[in-house]
Design an enzyme around this catalytic site. Structure first.
Site, PDB file in Angstrom:
ATOM      1  N   LYS A 299       0.847  -1.195   0.000  1.00 30.51           N
ATOM      2  CA  LYS A 299       0.000   0.000   0.000  1.00 30.51           C
ATOM      3  C   LYS A 299       0.880   1.242   0.000  1.00 30.51           C
ATOM      4  CE  LYS A 299       1.084   1.205   4.397  1.00 30.51           C
ATOM      5  NZ  LYS A 299       1.865   2.440   4.718  1.00 30.51           N
TER       6      LYS A 299
ATOM      7  N   ASP B 174      -1.258  -1.714  10.706  1.00 27.54           N
ATOM      8  CA  ASP B 174      -1.635  -1.759   9.290  1.00 27.54           C
ATOM      9  C   ASP B 174      -2.319  -3.064   8.895  1.00 27.54           C
ATOM     10  OD1 ASP B 174      -0.396   0.671   9.096  1.00 27.54           O
ATOM     11  OD2 ASP B 174       1.294  -0.027   7.893  1.00 27.54           O
TER      12      ASP B 174
END
Length: 291
Positions: free
Chosen positions: A14, A138
């Site tokens: 990401k 995350d």
């Protein structure tokens, strides 16, 4: 259900579109406001049946013992589900570590998702979320989301924005491994500032002309990282010079990305970065982690 034949799964990375550090909690953790967007840069995890939990990795610099997030994720599920059998995991490590791309978190989320199914544990989404948070802030994003998402709290409070990035994303790793601890120890505090509402701004990012909003998506780690690592700062300069609509550090770095309207300009700057021996990826518009 045992894994009867080897199973291979991609674990995507990401970038952060905007990252504001909003305060430091009493327990030492920092809260933040950010957008997570998936990119087409991934590790490959292969699973096969084994009598115990085993881990191997194509990158010899990464540990494969109980300090590895994949091993920790597997043990959490094994203990929770009372599973007798093990699993052999091979990590083909392609996403750079220490880059702010969440590669390790994505790997851990992949292990949770795959083994919950193939060991027939069938934990609820609530329990899986709890395990994901325990592994890293995350990890829930990679477990639960597919496209652009807003993250608050320590990164674990997620809102699916049901949209994707409408531009080409060129992501560059300048061959610097920056620890998250270092970044939090050196960033320039701006808690007192009123910051843009990233969640409200995100839907306005579309291909019909809201590029003027992009400069609002700052990253609070940038100034400290750029002061210490001139080559990382130079990548941002190069991406903007090559025509990027916007460029930013991802997470705490060292990866830097640029958003491009056209594929040809994106590929030209990719070639220039590869000539410097920098690993680089290209993500097409509208990308999501759905395979």
């Amino acid at each position: 259900m045992k894994i009867k034949t080897p199973l291979t799964v991609k674990a995507f990375a990401k970038i952060n579109l905007g990252l504001f550090i909003t305060r430091k909690r009493d327990d030492g953790y920092h809260t933040l406001s950010t957008l997570f967007a998936p990119i087409d840069w991934y590790d490959i995890l292969s699973f096969s049946a084994a009598d115990a939990i085993e881990m191997s990795c194509t990158n010899p610099d990464l540990p494969v013992d109980d300090s590895n997030l994949c091993v920790r994720a597997a043990r959490l599920l094994q203990d929770e589900g009372g599973v007798k059998e093990g699993v052999s995991m091979l990590l083909d490590k392609r996403v750079p570590f220490g880059a702010g791309l969440g590669g390790g978190s994505s790997d851990a989320a992949t292990v949770l998702r795959v083994l919950n199914s193939f060991w027939d544990i069938n934990l609820s989404s609530v329990d899986l979320h709890r395990f994901a948070v325990s592994l890293g802030a995350d990890v829930p994003y990679f477990l639960e989301m597919q496209g652009l998402a807003y993250a608050g709290g320590i990164g674990d409070e997620l809102v699916d924005l049901n949209m994707t990035i409408p531009w080409f994303i060129v992501t560059v790793f300048p061959c610097e491994h920056i620890s998250t601890a270092w970044a939090y120890g050196h960033f320039h505090r701006r808690f007192e500032l009123e910051r843009p509402d990233l969640r409200a701004l995100a839907p306005q990012l579309s291909s019909d002309g809201k590029t003027e909003l992009l400069p609002l998506f700052e990253n609070d780690f940038e100034s400290a990282v750029f002061e210490q690592f001139g080559n990382v700062r130079q990548v941002k300069t190069d991406l903007l010079s090559a025509g990027a609509l916007f460029s930013s550090l991802s997470g705490s770095g060292s990866a830097v990305y640029g958003l491009f309207e056209g594929e040809s300009a994106a590929r030209e700057v990719m070639a220039a970065m590869e000539a410097k021996c920098y690993p680089v990826s290209l993500t097409p518009p509208g990308f999501s982690m759905r395979q």
